[in-house]
Enzyme design. Structure first.
Site, PDB file in Angstrom:
ATOM      1  N   LYS A   1     -19.836 -15.767 -21.646  1.00  0.00           N
ATOM      2  CA  LYS A   1     -18.740 -16.086 -20.736  1.00  0.00           C
ATOM      3  C   LYS A   1     -18.447 -17.567 -20.732  1.00  0.00           C
ATOM      4  CE  LYS A   1     -18.094 -16.046 -15.750  1.00  0.00           C
ATOM      5  NZ  LYS A   1     -18.763 -15.800 -14.489  1.00  0.00           N
TER       6      LYS A   1
ATOM      7  N   LYS B   1     -23.772 -18.411 -20.384  1.00  0.00           N
ATOM      8  CA  LYS B   1     -22.659 -18.745 -19.505  1.00  0.00           C
ATOM      9  C   LYS B   1     -22.450 -20.249 -19.546  1.00  0.00           C
ATOM     10  CE  LYS B   1     -21.111 -18.421 -14.727  1.00  0.00           C
ATOM     11  NZ  LYS B   1     -21.361 -17.789 -13.422  1.00  0.00           N
TER      12      LYS B   1
HETATM   13  C1  PBG Z   1     -20.638 -17.322 -10.203  1.00  0.00           C
HETATM   14  C2  PBG Z   1     -19.590 -16.654 -10.999  1.00  0.00           C
HETATM   15  C3  PBG Z   1     -18.460 -17.315 -11.472  1.00  0.00           C
HETATM   16  C4  PBG Z   1     -17.696 -16.367 -12.139  1.00  0.00           C
HETATM   17  C5  PBG Z   1     -18.381 -15.152 -12.070  1.00  0.00           C
HETATM   18  N1  PBG Z   1     -19.575 -15.345 -11.371  1.00  0.00           N
HETATM   19  C6  PBG Z   1     -17.986 -18.700 -11.265  1.00  0.00           C
HETATM   20  C7  PBG Z   1     -18.889 -19.831 -11.436  1.00  0.00           C
HETATM   21  O1  PBG Z   1     -19.903 -19.781 -12.144  1.00  0.00           O
HETATM   22  O2  PBG Z   1     -18.600 -20.853 -10.819  1.00  0.00           O
HETATM   23  C8  PBG Z   1     -16.378 -16.688 -12.760  1.00  0.00           C
HETATM   24  C9  PBG Z   1     -15.521 -15.564 -13.171  1.00  0.00           C
HETATM   25  C10 PBG Z   1     -14.117 -15.938 -13.426  1.00  0.00           C
HETATM   26  O3  PBG Z   1     -13.736 -17.124 -13.520  1.00  0.00           O
HETATM   27  O4  PBG Z   1     -13.328 -14.998 -13.561  1.00  0.00           O
HETATM   28  N2  PBG Z   1     -21.866 -16.781 -10.080  1.00  0.00           N
END
Ligand code: PBG
Length: 323
Positions: free
Chosen positions: A247, A194
Site C-alpha cells: 500500500k 506500507k
Molecule cells: C491507518 C490507515 C491509513 C489508511 C488505512 N489505514 C492511513 C494512514 O496510515 O495514515 C489509508 C487508506 C487510504 O488512504 O485510503 N492505520
C-alpha cells in the site's frame, strides 16, 4: 511481413482469448467508513461517492456491493474525540461502533468477508498508529493494545483482521492472542509493506485521524525502498500472516511484483484514498473517463500480481464488469 502482432488484436473475440489477466468482482474489497447514529450519511469532500455511514446505511451499501459480487468490505470507524485517548482504549469495547458494525454486517450478510483494521490511529488522541511516549511511537508498548484490539474484532465476528500499523512483531502477537482466545480461523491480512505516503490525505480527513504531531516515517516505509519490502515479507510470513498487502497501489506496482515473486501467500494491494481522489477529480473536470481509468488501474494491479484489491471503486468496477 508475416509477423504481425496486430493479428492478436484483430477482434473482440480474439482479444478476449489471448487476454493474460482478468479482473473479477471476487478480487475486490470495498473500504468503508462507519460512524455513529442512524440514517446518517456524511459525504467526504475529497472522495466523491464515498461517505461516512451509520451502521444501517453501511449494511445497505455493503449489500449493494455484495450483490454485485464484491468479496468483502474493510471497515474504518469514525470515533468522536471524546472517546479518543493515548492508548486507543475504546478499540477494546465490545459494544463500540466498529464491533457493532461487524456484528450487523455478519448477521445480515453472512457470506460477506468482513475485514477490520488493527491500528490505534482512529482511536488515538495523538493520531498515531502506536502509543506515543515522550514524542516517540513506542513499538513494544503498542503491541499488547493491537493484540487486544484484534481479539475484540474477532469476537465481534470479523473474518480477517488487518494490522495496518507497521509496528515490528505485531503479526506474531496478534496471531498468538487469537490462538489463545480460540480464534484459530481468523485470518490476518498484514499491511506488510506500507509506505509513508502523501496519498492517504483524504482518508485522514474522513476519519479526522491525521497525526497531531510529527509524521509516520519512523514506522511506515520510505517510498524509495523495495529490498526492504522483502525483509518485511519474510518476517510477516514467519509470524503467521495469511495475506500480505502492499500500500498504496499505483505508485508501487514494482513492489507488488517483487512481493508476488517472494511469497507463496496471497498478495493484496490497496488503491488508496488519494488514488481514488485523483481519478474522481480528473473525471469531474472532464479530463478522464472515470469508468475506463478505474478498470485500467485495477487491471494493472492484477497484472502486477495482486490477488486481492482494496478500492473505493469496488462497487463501480463490479457493476462495469458485470455489464
Ligand atoms: C491507518 C490507515 C491509513 C489508511 C488505512 N489505514 C492511513 C494512514 O496510515 O495514515 C489509508 C487508506 C487510504 O488512504 O485510503 N492505520
Amino acid at each position: 511481413m508475416n509477423i504481425r502482432p496486430r493479428r492478436n488484436r484483430v477482434s473482440p473475440g480474439v482479444r478476449a482469448m489471448v487476454r493474460e489477466n482478468a479482473l473479477s468482482p471476487q478480487n475486490l474489497v470495498l473500504p468503508m467508513f462507519v460512524q455513529g447514529g442512524e440514517a446518517v450519511r456524511t459525504p467526504i469532500n475529497a472522495m466523491p461517492g464515498v461517505a461516512r455511514l451509520s451502521i444501517d446505511l453501511l449494511v445497505e451499501e455493503a449489500r449493494a456491493a455484495y450483490n454485485e459480487g464484491v468479496s468483502g468490505v474493510a471497515l474504518f470507524p469514525v470515533i468522536p474525540d471524546a472517546l479518543k485517548d493515548q492508548r486507543g482504549t475504546e478499540s477494546l469495547n465490545d459494544n463500540g461502533l466498529l464491533q457493532r458494525a461487524v456484528r450487523a454486517l455478519k448477521s445480515e450478510l453472512p457470506g460477506l468477508i468482513v475485514i477490520t483494521d488493527v491500528a490505534l490511529d482512529p482511536y488515538s488522541s495523538d493520531g498515531h498508529d502506536g502509543v506515543v511516549i515522550d514524542g516517540e511511537i513506542h513499538n513494544d508498548e503498542t503491541l499488547p493494545h493491537l493484540a487486544g484490539m484484534a481479539v475484540a474484532q474477532a469476537r465481534a465476528g470479523a473474518d480477517v483482521v488487518a494490522p495496518s500499523d507497521m509496528m515490528d512483531g505485531r503479526v506474531k502477537v496478534i496471531r498468538e492472542a487469537l490462538e489463545t482466545a480460540g480464534f484459530t480461523k481468523t485470518l490476518i491480512c498484514s499491511y506488510c509493506v506500507k509506505f509513508a505516503s502523501a496519498f492517504y490525505g483524504p482518508f485522514r480527513e474522513a476519519l479526522d485521524s491525521a497525526p497531531r504531531a510529527g509524521d509516520k516515517k519512523t514506522y511506515q516505509m520510505d517510498p524509495a525502498n523495495v529490498r526492504e519490502a522483502l525483509r518485511e515479507v519474510a518476517l510477516d510470513e514467519a509470524e503467521g500472516a495469511d495475506w500480505l498487502l502492499v500500500k498504496p497501489g499505483l505508485p508501487y506496482l514494482d513492489v507488488i511484483r517483487a512481493v508476488r515473486e517472494a511469497t507463496s501467500l496471497p498478495v493484496a494491494t490497496y488503491h488508496v484514498s488519494g488514488e481514488y481522489a485523483m481519478l474522481k477529480a480528473a473525471a469531474a473536470n472532464g479530463w478522464l473517463d472515470y469508468d475506463r481509468a478505474l478498470l485500467e488501474s485495477l487491471t494493472g494491479f492484477r497484472r502486477a500480481g495482486a490477488n486481492i484489491i482494496f478500492t473505493y471503486g469496488a462497487t463501480d468496477a463490479a457493476k462495469l464488469i458485470n455489464g
